[in-house]
Design a protein around this motif. Structure first.
Motif, PDB file in Angstrom:
ATOM      1  N   ALA A   1      78.909  17.514  77.430  1.00 24.27           N
ATOM      2  CA  ALA A   1      77.959  16.564  78.022  1.00 24.27           C
ATOM      3  C   ALA A   1      76.901  17.302  78.838  1.00 24.27           C
ATOM      4  O   ALA A   1      75.702  17.011  78.727  1.00 24.27           O
ATOM      5  CB  ALA A   1      78.700  15.558  78.903  1.00 24.27           C
ATOM      6  N   PHE A   2      77.327  18.284  79.613  1.00 24.02           N
ATOM      7  CA  PHE A   2      76.348  19.040  80.405  1.00 24.02           C
ATOM      8  C   PHE A   2      75.525  19.984  79.534  1.00 24.02           C
ATOM      9  O   PHE A   2      74.338  20.197  79.805  1.00 24.02           O
ATOM     10  CB  PHE A   2      77.034  19.791  81.551  1.00 24.02           C
ATOM     11  N   ALA A   3      76.108  20.542  78.474  1.00 25.62           N
ATOM     12  CA  ALA A   3      75.349  21.414  77.573  1.00 25.62           C
ATOM     13  C   ALA A   3      74.223  20.628  76.895  1.00 25.62           C
ATOM     14  O   ALA A   3      73.091  21.102  76.787  1.00 25.62           O
ATOM     15  CB  ALA A   3      76.282  22.029  76.524  1.00 25.62           C
ATOM     16  N   ILE A   4      74.534  19.419  76.469  1.00 23.71           N
ATOM     17  CA  ILE A   4      73.518  18.573  75.834  1.00 23.71           C
ATOM     18  C   ILE A   4      72.483  18.120  76.859  1.00 23.71           C
ATOM     19  O   ILE A   4      71.272  18.164  76.606  1.00 23.71           O
ATOM     20  CB  ILE A   4      74.179  17.373  75.125  1.00 23.71           C
ATOM     21  N   ALA A   5      72.952  17.701  78.030  1.00 19.62           N
ATOM     22  CA  ALA A   5      72.024  17.271  79.081  1.00 19.62           C
ATOM     23  C   ALA A   5      71.076  18.401  79.473  1.00 19.62           C
ATOM     24  O   ALA A   5      69.891  18.164  79.742  1.00 19.62           O
ATOM     25  CB  ALA A   5      72.802  16.781  80.303  1.00 19.62           C
ATOM     26  N   GLU A   6      71.570  19.622  79.470  1.00 16.39           N
ATOM     27  CA  GLU A   6      70.725  20.777  79.802  1.00 16.39           C
ATOM     28  C   GLU A   6      69.599  20.925  78.786  1.00 16.39           C
ATOM     29  O   GLU A   6      68.449  21.172  79.153  1.00 16.39           O
ATOM     30  CB  GLU A   6      71.594  22.043  79.868  1.00 16.39           C
ATOM     31  N   THR A   7      69.886  20.729  77.509  1.00 17.91           N
ATOM     32  CA  THR A   7      68.829  20.832  76.503  1.00 17.91           C
ATOM     33  C   THR A   7      67.835  19.671  76.621  1.00 17.91           C
ATOM     34  O   THR A   7      66.637  19.867  76.422  1.00 17.91           O
ATOM     35  CB  THR A   7      69.398  20.886  75.072  1.00 17.91           C
ATOM     36  N   VAL A   8      68.336  18.493  76.949  1.00 19.74           N
ATOM     37  CA  VAL A   8      67.449  17.339  77.121  1.00 19.74           C
ATOM     38  C   VAL A   8      66.492  17.576  78.289  1.00 19.74           C
ATOM     39  O   VAL A   8      65.285  17.325  78.182  1.00 19.74           O
ATOM     40  CB  VAL A   8      68.265  16.039  77.328  1.00 19.74           C
TER      41      VAL A   8
ATOM     42  N   THR B   1      63.740  19.904  77.470  1.00 19.22           N
ATOM     43  CA  THR B   1      62.693  19.207  76.727  1.00 19.22           C
ATOM     44  C   THR B   1      61.784  18.443  77.685  1.00 19.22           C
ATOM     45  O   THR B   1      60.556  18.470  77.543  1.00 19.22           O
ATOM     46  CB  THR B   1      63.312  18.251  75.685  1.00 19.22           C
ATOM     47  N   LEU B   2      62.392  17.764  78.670  1.00 18.23           N
ATOM     48  CA  LEU B   2      61.594  17.051  79.676  1.00 18.23           C
ATOM     49  C   LEU B   2      60.681  18.000  80.437  1.00 18.23           C
ATOM     50  O   LEU B   2      59.495  17.714  80.641  1.00 18.23           O
ATOM     51  CB  LEU B   2      62.506  16.322  80.663  1.00 18.23           C
ATOM     52  N   LEU B   3      61.227  19.128  80.862  1.00 14.21           N
ATOM     53  CA  LEU B   3      60.440  20.078  81.642  1.00 14.21           C
ATOM     54  C   LEU B   3      59.314  20.688  80.814  1.00 14.21           C
ATOM     55  O   LEU B   3      58.169  20.789  81.276  1.00 14.21           O
ATOM     56  CB  LEU B   3      61.344  21.170  82.220  1.00 14.21           C
ATOM     57  N   ILE B   4      59.599  21.077  79.590  1.00 21.30           N
ATOM     58  CA  ILE B   4      58.560  21.658  78.726  1.00 21.30           C
ATOM     59  C   ILE B   4      57.480  20.616  78.421  1.00 21.30           C
ATOM     60  O   ILE B   4      56.281  20.918  78.478  1.00 21.30           O
ATOM     61  CB  ILE B   4      59.182  22.242  77.439  1.00 21.30           C
ATOM     62  N   SER B   5      57.903  19.388  78.146  1.00 19.13           N
ATOM     63  CA  SER B   5      56.926  18.310  77.910  1.00 19.13           C
ATOM     64  C   SER B   5      56.078  18.069  79.149  1.00 19.13           C
ATOM     65  O   SER B   5      54.863  17.857  79.048  1.00 19.13           O
ATOM     66  CB  SER B   5      57.649  17.019  77.523  1.00 19.13           C
TER      67      SER B   5
ATOM     68  N   ALA C   1      64.803  16.801  87.551  1.00 17.24           N
ATOM     69  CA  ALA C   1      65.889  16.448  86.624  1.00 17.24           C
ATOM     70  C   ALA C   1      66.531  17.707  86.046  1.00 17.24           C
ATOM     71  O   ALA C   1      67.760  17.826  85.988  1.00 17.24           O
ATOM     72  CB  ALA C   1      65.360  15.554  85.506  1.00 17.24           C
ATOM     73  N   HIS C   2      65.702  18.638  85.643  1.00 19.19           N
ATOM     74  CA  HIS C   2      66.218  19.879  85.062  1.00 19.19           C
ATOM     75  C   HIS C   2      67.016  20.668  86.105  1.00 19.19           C
ATOM     76  O   HIS C   2      68.084  21.212  85.792  1.00 19.19           O
ATOM     77  CB  HIS C   2      65.085  20.726  84.498  1.00 19.19           C
TER      78      HIS C   2
ATOM     79  N   PHE D   1      69.539  29.508  81.417  1.00 17.09           N
ATOM     80  CA  PHE D   1      68.232  30.079  81.719  1.00 17.09           C
ATOM     81  C   PHE D   1      67.319  30.132  80.498  1.00 17.09           C
ATOM     82  O   PHE D   1      66.109  30.279  80.636  1.00 17.09           O
ATOM     83  CB  PHE D   1      68.376  31.502  82.293  1.00 17.09           C
ATOM     84  N   VAL D   2      67.900  30.032  79.310  1.00 13.02           N
ATOM     85  CA  VAL D   2      67.124  30.101  78.071  1.00 13.02           C
ATOM     86  C   VAL D   2      67.089  28.707  77.447  1.00 13.02           C
ATOM     87  O   VAL D   2      68.144  28.125  77.189  1.00 13.02           O
ATOM     88  CB  VAL D   2      67.753  31.114  77.083  1.00 13.02           C
ATOM     89  N   PRO D   3      65.908  28.160  77.228  1.00 11.38           N
ATOM     90  CA  PRO D   3      65.843  26.810  76.654  1.00 11.38           C
ATOM     91  C   PRO D   3      66.670  26.675  75.377  1.00 11.38           C
ATOM     92  O   PRO D   3      66.595  27.519  74.484  1.00 11.38           O
ATOM     93  CB  PRO D   3      64.354  26.616  76.360  1.00 11.38           C
TER      94      PRO D   3
END
Length: 153
Positions: free
Chosen positions: A9-16, A19-23, A44-45, A78-80
Motif C-alpha cells: 500500500a505504501f509502495a503504491i502510494a509512493e508512486t502515486v 506522479t502528483l509531485l511531478i505533475s 502529500a509526497h 528517492f527515485v521516482p
C-alpha cells in the motif's frame, strides 16, 4: 492486514505521490500556475515518503531483513517509481511472506529491544495505528520546521 499488504500500500502510494509531485512541477514551471500545486503535491509526497520509510523499517524488522535490505528499501523512495519494481523483487524472493510476528520464537533476534517493542505494538493495533500516525506527524512537522529541500523562496 499482512506485512505484504501494508508494505505494498505504501509502495503504491509512493508512486502515486511522485506522479502528483511531478505533475505539480509541470503545472508550476511549464504552465506558470503558481506555487500552489507544488505545495500540495510536495506535502502529500512528503507525508507518504516518510510513511513509506517507516513501513520499510517496520516490515523489514518483522521479516528479519538485513539492515542493508531495510536501507535499500528506504532508498527506493528517492527515485521516482522505483518502489513498485522493488516490491515485486521482494515478492519474488519471498521476503514479504508471512504474518506479523506477534509472539516470540526461539530465533535469537526475537528477544532484542526492537523486536519486543514491535511485538508489543502489533498486539495493540489501535495503539500501533495512533503511534504510527503521531510519529509520522512529528517527523513531518520537524521537516516542515526545518524547511523544504532547496530552502524557502
Amino acid at each position: 492486514m499482512t506485512p505484504r499488504l501494508f508494505y505494498r500500500a505504501f509502495a503504491i502510494a509512493e508512486t502515486v505521490t511522485w506522479t502528483l509531485l511531478i505533475s505539480a512541477m509541470i503545472l508550476k514551471y511549464v504552465f506558470k500556475v503558481g506555487d500552489w500545486p507544488v505545495t500540495i503535491g510536495g506535502f502529500a509526497h512528503g507525508m507518504v515518503f516518510i510513511g513509506y520509510a517507516m513501513t520499510a523499517v517496520l516490515v523489514g524488522v518483522n521479516q528479519r531483513w538485513r539492515t542493508r535490505q531495510i536501507v535499500g528499501a528506504m532508498a527506493t523512495a528517492f527515485v521516482p517509481y522505483l518502489t513498485i519494481p522493488f516490491d515485486r523483487r521482494l515478492e519474488k524472493r519471498g521476503m514479504l511472506d508471512g504474518e506479523w510476528r506477534t509472539t516470540a520464537t526461539d530465533h535469537p533476534g526475537d528477544h532484542g529491544f526492537t523486536n519486543v517493542v514491535m511485538r508489543w505494538l502489533l498486539n495493540r493495533p489501535v495503539l500501533f495505528g495512533v503511534g504510527f500516525v503521531v510519529l509520522l506527524g512529528a517527523i513531518m512537522s520537524t521537516m516542515l520546521f526545518i524547511g523544504p529541500p532547496g530552502g524557502r523562496s
